[in-house]
Design an enzyme around this catalytic site. Structure first.
Site, short mmCIF file in Angstrom:
data_model
loop_
_atom_site.label_atom_id
_atom_site.label_comp_id
_atom_site.label_asym_id
_atom_site.label_seq_id
_atom_site.Cartn_x
_atom_site.Cartn_y
_atom_site.Cartn_z
N LYS B 79 0.75 -1.15 0.02
CA LYS B 79 0.21 -0.15 -0.04
C LYS B 79 0.80 1.25 -0.08
O LYS B 79 1.84 1.18 0.72
CB LYS B 79 -0.86 -0.14 1.13
CG LYS B 79 -1.81 0.96 1.58
CD LYS B 79 -2.61 0.77 2.47
CE LYS B 79 -3.70 1.82 2.95
NZ LYS B 79 -4.53 1.40 4.10
N SER B 154 -9.62 1.21 3.40
CA SER B 154 -8.60 2.23 2.56
C SER B 154 -7.69 1.27 1.75
O SER B 154 -7.29 2.23 0.63
CB SER B 154 -7.92 3.14 3.43
OG SER B 154 -7.12 2.47 4.33
N SER B 178 -9.39 -1.16 7.45
CA SER B 178 -8.86 -1.05 5.92
C SER B 178 -8.22 -1.97 5.38
O SER B 178 -7.90 -2.13 4.20
CB SER B 178 -7.94 0.28 6.10
OG SER B 178 -8.66 1.45 6.33
#
Lengths: 58, 449
Positions: B79, B154, B178
């Site tokens: 990420k 997310s 997330s």
């Protein structure tokens, strides 16, 4: 500071800073803060239990 | 099946049997990225040359018997909120324009140590502060099964990448769900370890007391492999059978607002576990109704403290929605933050109590299937609920308390959108949780490896 006083001051400040989209979020936050303050696990200096689901009137 | 859709476990076996090389596995992933990323938008940065060089090195090391373990030669992504030396960490924000990481995060360093091939950095909700990825300086991530839907966030780019064959696993972060939310929405396994088990050095923070790093994978075994690398040590986990496992089922608040397909898949999961000999008992979190206010006051206060200076100097560089929510946090009073911390202690006690004498808690992972991009609310139980509230509803408790939690695919809607079930373990006992999760997966995903 009561939630009512806090909310008025916060909205006034947000508007002064041209953060117009913040008003509805602050109103949502005020409801959340009210729930937080009325939870029965809060500490009370008098030793009395905090009653659940009573509006914050301080 | 294309090689890039297999599990880490399968690839590791094939690499050692010389059926495939790490270079070939990496080339396959890069080809898939070239084909699919323009429409899915899962990756912000692709590191093709570096990844191929790492893959060749892995092949050479494995060829001379220098085996770093099951991640050696496996292509994975990070990420784009996790530092990788020499590469920008954008956090999906224009606020970070020009940033280049000066050193590896602990996460990246440990992946390198394990011999993983680092394909690139994945898209996310700006600063991980949202659950749909719509607010990203690089545009939204799209769900591989339906481009009009969000893969969840997310860590949405990470989940979309793994679901769509653009890597064998991805490393996400989880502050309110997330890792687990996008994993559930994409039919993947997502693990949030116990608080503190994976160091946060080199990760752009959102909420300093609730941030976690965790893997998004295709199986529980894979999640265990990546988790071992991230914490820097491998553990031999017990193999469990479901017979005799004691599970506390969270209902009430946790099942009162569910999409009908999610409810149905969850009940079927409970029935499968029960039929296999597990003992399922209904348990309560007496103050479950206070979870959202407690979470909100902690996350907003901590995020506002981290972003206050930038908000004052470069507010226009944030996406409008993220900026306005960060600003909201700046109005929270210290006394209310302290109340929320007191509430956290109460919730920790209550989750610990629910787990006492039990191996795990069970609840749905995500109350709704993947949501449509652009939706502000979603109708559920006849009521319009804000997307952010409904997506965080079942995961945020365990960020407040720090208990390890994992989502496992447990079914799908009639449209084929995945549904996840969530297992929660005792604090510091992530290995035990993984053992129960693997036994559960074997029952509810018979094809899982």
């Amino acid at each position: 500071m009561t939630i009512k006083t806090w909310l008025e001051a916060a909205i006034q400040d947000a508007e002064r800073r041209n953060l117009t989209g913040l008003r509805s979020l602050l109103e949502t936050l005020a409801r959340s803060t009210s729930a937080l303050r009325s939870a029965d696990w809060n500490f009370d200096a008098t030793g009395e239990p905090v009653h659940t689901h009573t509006p914050d009137v301080r | 099946m294309s090689a890039s859709f297999r599990t880490i476990t399968e690839l590791a076996r094939s690499l050692r049997a010389r059926e495939i090389s790490a270079e070939r596995a990496t080339t396959d992933c890069l080809a898939r990225i070239a084909e699919r990323n323009p429409s899915i938008n899962a990756y912000i940065t692709v590191l093709a040359d570096q990844a191929l060089a790492q893959a060749r090195q892995a092949d050479a090391e494995l060829g001379r018997g220098q085996d770093r373990g099951p991640l050696h030669g496996v292509p994975v992504s990070l990420k784009d909120i996790i530092d990788l030396e020499g590469v920008p960490t954008t956090a999906a924000s224009n606020v970070r324009a020009g940033h280049v990481a000066r050193r590896d995060s602990v996460t990246a360093a440990r992946l390198r140590q394990a011999g993983a091939v680092l394909l690139g950095k994945t898209n996310l909700h700006e600063f991980a502060f949202g659950t749909t990825n719509e607010d990203s300086a690089f545009g939204p991530v799209r769900h591989p099964l339906d481009p009009n839907r969000s893969p969840g966030g997310s860590s949405g780019g990470s989940a979309a990448a793994v679901m769509d064959g653009m890597g064998y696993a991805s490393i996400g972060t989880d502050t309110g769900g997330s890792v687990r939310i996008p994993s559930a929405a994409c039919g993947l396994v997502g693990l949030k370890p116990s608080l503190g088990e994976v160091p946060l050095d080199g990760v752009v923070p959102l909420s300093s007391t609730m941030d976690h790093v965790g893997p998004i994978c295709r199986s529980v075994a894979d999640a265990g492999i990546v988790f071992d690398a991230l914490r820097g040590r491998a553990e031999q986990r017990a193999t469990r059978e479901m017979k005799g496992v004691r599970i506390g089922v969270l209902r009430g608040y946790f099942t009162s607002l569910l999409d009908a397909h999610v409810a149905s898949a969850f009940e079927a999961t409970c029935a499968s576990l029960s039929a296999a000999g597990a003992t399922l008992e209904e348990v309560e979190i007496p103050h479950a109704g206070d979870i959202a206010p407690i979470y909100l006051h902690i996350v907003l206060s901590e995020a506002a403290a981290l972003h206050a200076k930038t908000l004052e100097n470069h507010a226009e560089h944030y996406t409008p929605n993220v900026r306005i929510r960060l600003e909201m946090g700046r109005y929270i009073l210290a006394e209310d933050y302290v109340r929320a911390l007191r509430g956290r202690a109460v919730l920790i006690e209550q989750v610990d109590a629910a787990l006492r004498g039990r191996d795990a808690l069970l609840l749905p992972s995500l109350a709704v299937p993947a949501v449509k991009l652009g939706a502000a609310t979603i109708k559920i139980g006849g009521v319009e609920e804000p997307v952010r509230n409904i997506t965080l509803r079942l995961t945020q408790l365990f960020n407040i308390t720090g208990h390890p939690a994992i989502t496992i695919p447990c079914g799908a809607t009639t449209d084929g959108l995945p549904v996840g079930a969530q297992l929660v373990g005792s604090r510091g006992k992530t290995d035990d949780l993984l053992s129960v999760a693997q036994a559960t997966e074997a029952l509810i995903r018979p094809g899982a490896r």
